[in-house]
Write a protein that holds these residues in place. Structure first.
Motif, PDB file in Angstrom:
ATOM      1  N   LEU A   3       0.826  -1.200   0.000  1.00 55.22           N
ATOM      2  CA  LEU A   3       0.000   0.000   0.000  1.00 55.22           C
ATOM      3  C   LEU A   3       0.861   1.251   0.000  1.00 55.22           C
ATOM      4  O   LEU A   3       0.530   2.247  -0.617  1.00 55.22           O
ATOM      5  CB  LEU A   3      -0.923   0.010   1.218  1.00 55.22           C
ATOM      6  CG  LEU A   3      -1.972  -1.101   1.251  1.00 55.22           C
ATOM      7  CD1 LEU A   3      -2.766  -1.030   2.545  1.00 55.22           C
ATOM      8  CD2 LEU A   3      -2.893  -1.001   0.053  1.00 55.22           C
ATOM      9  N   PHE A   4       1.966   1.169   0.734  1.00 56.79           N
ATOM     10  CA  PHE A   4       2.882   2.298   0.808  1.00 56.79           C
ATOM     11  C   PHE A   4       4.258   1.818   0.389  1.00 56.79           C
ATOM     12  O   PHE A   4       4.687   0.755   0.778  1.00 56.79           O
ATOM     13  CB  PHE A   4       2.942   2.865   2.232  1.00 56.79           C
ATOM     14  CG  PHE A   4       1.612   3.343   2.720  1.00 56.79           C
ATOM     15  CD1 PHE A   4       1.105   4.559   2.308  1.00 56.79           C
ATOM     16  CD2 PHE A   4       0.855   2.563   3.584  1.00 56.79           C
ATOM     17  CE1 PHE A   4      -0.130   5.002   2.744  1.00 56.79           C
ATOM     18  CE2 PHE A   4      -0.377   3.009   4.027  1.00 56.79           C
ATOM     19  CZ  PHE A   4      -0.873   4.231   3.609  1.00 56.79           C
ATOM     20  N   SER A   5       4.942   2.594  -0.369  1.00 56.89           N
ATOM     21  CA  SER A   5       6.257   2.215  -0.842  1.00 56.89           C
ATOM     22  C   SER A   5       7.276   3.236  -0.372  1.00 56.89           C
ATOM     23  O   SER A   5       7.049   4.441  -0.492  1.00 56.89           O
ATOM     24  CB  SER A   5       6.250   2.159  -2.373  1.00 56.89           C
ATOM     25  OG  SER A   5       7.523   1.856  -2.852  1.00 56.89           O
ATOM     26  N   ALA A   6       8.372   2.736   0.173  1.00 53.21           N
ATOM     27  CA  ALA A   6       9.476   3.631   0.510  1.00 53.21           C
ATOM     28  C   ALA A   6      10.164   3.989  -0.794  1.00 53.21           C
ATOM     29  O   ALA A   6      10.607   3.118  -1.523  1.00 53.21           O
ATOM     30  CB  ALA A   6      10.439   2.930   1.458  1.00 53.21           C
ATOM     31  N   HIS A   7      10.214   5.229  -1.100  1.00 52.11           N
ATOM     32  CA  HIS A   7      10.858   5.655  -2.340  1.00 52.11           C
ATOM     33  C   HIS A   7      12.362   5.628  -2.128  1.00 52.11           C
ATOM     34  O   HIS A   7      12.918   6.470  -1.432  1.00 52.11           O
ATOM     35  CB  HIS A   7      10.372   7.051  -2.748  1.00 52.11           C
ATOM     36  CG  HIS A   7       8.908   7.077  -3.024  1.00 52.11           C
ATOM     37  ND1 HIS A   7       8.351   6.430  -4.101  1.00 52.11           N
ATOM     38  CD2 HIS A   7       7.886   7.653  -2.359  1.00 52.11           C
ATOM     39  CE1 HIS A   7       7.039   6.613  -4.082  1.00 52.11           C
ATOM     40  NE2 HIS A   7       6.731   7.340  -3.035  1.00 52.11           N
ATOM     41  N   ILE A   8      12.986   4.651  -2.726  1.00 55.31           N
ATOM     42  CA  ILE A   8      14.424   4.467  -2.574  1.00 55.31           C
ATOM     43  C   ILE A   8      15.092   5.041  -3.815  1.00 55.31           C
ATOM     44  O   ILE A   8      14.990   4.478  -4.902  1.00 55.31           O
ATOM     45  CB  ILE A   8      14.770   2.981  -2.368  1.00 55.31           C
ATOM     46  CG1 ILE A   8      14.115   2.487  -1.075  1.00 55.31           C
ATOM     47  CG2 ILE A   8      16.279   2.785  -2.344  1.00 55.31           C
ATOM     48  CD1 ILE A   8      14.275   1.022  -0.806  1.00 55.31           C
ATOM     49  N   GLU A   9      15.745   6.162  -3.599  1.00 54.16           N
ATOM     50  CA  GLU A   9      16.368   6.850  -4.723  1.00 54.16           C
ATOM     51  C   GLU A   9      17.879   6.976  -4.588  1.00 54.16           C
ATOM     52  O   GLU A   9      18.536   7.473  -5.497  1.00 54.16           O
ATOM     53  CB  GLU A   9      15.738   8.231  -4.895  1.00 54.16           C
ATOM     54  CG  GLU A   9      14.254   8.141  -5.230  1.00 54.16           C
ATOM     55  CD  GLU A   9      13.597   9.492  -5.400  1.00 54.16           C
ATOM     56  OE1 GLU A   9      14.308  10.509  -5.441  1.00 54.16           O
ATOM     57  OE2 GLU A   9      12.367   9.518  -5.487  1.00 54.16           O
ATOM     58  N   ASP A  10      18.419   6.548  -3.440  1.00 55.11           N
ATOM     59  CA  ASP A  10      19.866   6.644  -3.275  1.00 55.11           C
ATOM     60  C   ASP A  10      20.355   5.487  -2.405  1.00 55.11           C
ATOM     61  O   ASP A  10      19.570   4.775  -1.782  1.00 55.11           O
ATOM     62  CB  ASP A  10      20.275   7.995  -2.682  1.00 55.11           C
ATOM     63  CG  ASP A  10      19.637   8.293  -1.340  1.00 55.11           C
ATOM     64  OD1 ASP A  10      19.386   7.352  -0.565  1.00 55.11           O
ATOM     65  OD2 ASP A  10      19.397   9.471  -1.051  1.00 55.11           O
ATOM     66  N   LEU A  11      21.661   5.294  -2.401  1.00 55.45           N
ATOM     67  CA  LEU A  11      22.258   4.169  -1.683  1.00 55.45           C
ATOM     68  C   LEU A  11      22.010   4.266  -0.187  1.00 55.45           C
ATOM     69  O   LEU A  11      21.750   3.253   0.469  1.00 55.45           O
ATOM     70  CB  LEU A  11      23.761   4.082  -1.976  1.00 55.45           C
ATOM     71  CG  LEU A  11      24.513   2.923  -1.313  1.00 55.45           C
ATOM     72  CD1 LEU A  11      23.881   1.580  -1.651  1.00 55.45           C
ATOM     73  CD2 LEU A  11      25.980   2.951  -1.720  1.00 55.45           C
ATOM     74  N   ARG A  12      22.058   5.449   0.371  1.00 55.68           N
ATOM     75  CA  ARG A  12      21.825   5.601   1.812  1.00 55.68           C
ATOM     76  C   ARG A  12      20.428   5.127   2.199  1.00 55.68           C
ATOM     77  O   ARG A  12      20.250   4.428   3.198  1.00 55.68           O
ATOM     78  CB  ARG A  12      22.047   7.050   2.242  1.00 55.68           C
ATOM     79  CG  ARG A  12      21.832   7.244   3.739  1.00 55.68           C
ATOM     80  CD  ARG A  12      22.358   8.581   4.221  1.00 55.68           C
ATOM     81  NE  ARG A  12      22.087   8.761   5.620  1.00 55.68           N
ATOM     82  CZ  ARG A  12      22.695   8.139   6.625  1.00 55.68           C
ATOM     83  NH1 ARG A  12      23.634   7.263   6.373  1.00 55.68           N
ATOM     84  NH2 ARG A  12      22.379   8.384   7.877  1.00 55.68           N
ATOM     85  N   THR A  13      19.436   5.509   1.417  1.00 56.96           N
ATOM     86  CA  THR A  13      18.058   5.084   1.700  1.00 56.96           C
ATOM     87  C   THR A  13      17.932   3.566   1.566  1.00 56.96           C
ATOM     88  O   THR A  13      17.286   2.912   2.391  1.00 56.96           O
ATOM     89  CB  THR A  13      17.074   5.800   0.754  1.00 56.96           C
ATOM     90  OG1 THR A  13      17.271   7.208   0.879  1.00 56.96           O
ATOM     91  CG2 THR A  13      15.633   5.459   1.092  1.00 56.96           C
TER      92      THR A  13
END
Length: 167
Positions: A3-13
């Protein structure tokens, strides 16, 4: 479906997300190991599971510390892989009635978990190194080494247990 997605846009995330999954993994293993202890009949195997339970509690603490350091608090994300592996181990306990064969099956289930953990910690360690988080990398490497030693011990025990079950 998420339902919810963590937007992973970088290596740290990505790193933080996987640390959260590692914490969930270790917490679930801590809850699963007592059943393996209770259902193993080989004394060496039972002792190995007891020792690894204590090590795993230490892993929980170390991952909590890394999350606290990197994001100011600890939290988890579901590790779906460990859900499947612990379900398999639980099913094995229920399905295998011969104690010697159950010990073999428990070793196999435990080694599958160890192999997953080794992969997780190797990946996290490398990401920490890439990001210049050398103190994180040291902690993750120490956990990975303990997981590798646990796997090696299970392999040694399996040699004896497999022969006993085959007899």
């Amino acid at each position: 479906m998420k339902l919810f997605s963590a937007h992973i846009e970088d290596l740290r995330t990505l790193y933080i997300s996987n640390l959260k999954k590692a914490l969930d993994m270790e917490q679930k293993i801590t809850k699963a190991l007592p059943a393996l202890i209770e259902n193993s009949t080989d004394s060496d195997l039972n002792r190995a599971f007891r020792t690894h339970l204590e090590e795993t509690k230490g892993h929980v603490s170390k991952i909590q510390g890394l999350l606290e350091k990197n994001q100011g608090h600890e939290s988890t994300e579901t590790c779906k892989v460990i859900d499947g592996l612990t379900t398999e181990a639980s099913d094995t306990i229920k399905d295998v009635t011969n104690p010697s064969v159950r010990d073999i099956a428990l070793i196999g289930a435990a080694q599958q978990v160890e192999h997953h953990e080794i992969a997780v910690y190797g990946t996290l360690r490398r990401w920490a190194e890439i990001m210049g988080l050398s103190s994180d990398a040291v902690v993750l490497e120490s956990i990975q080494e303990q997981e590798e030693k646990a796997d090696e011990l299970l392999t040694e025990i399996a040699g004896t247990v497999n022969m006993q079950a085959a007899a």
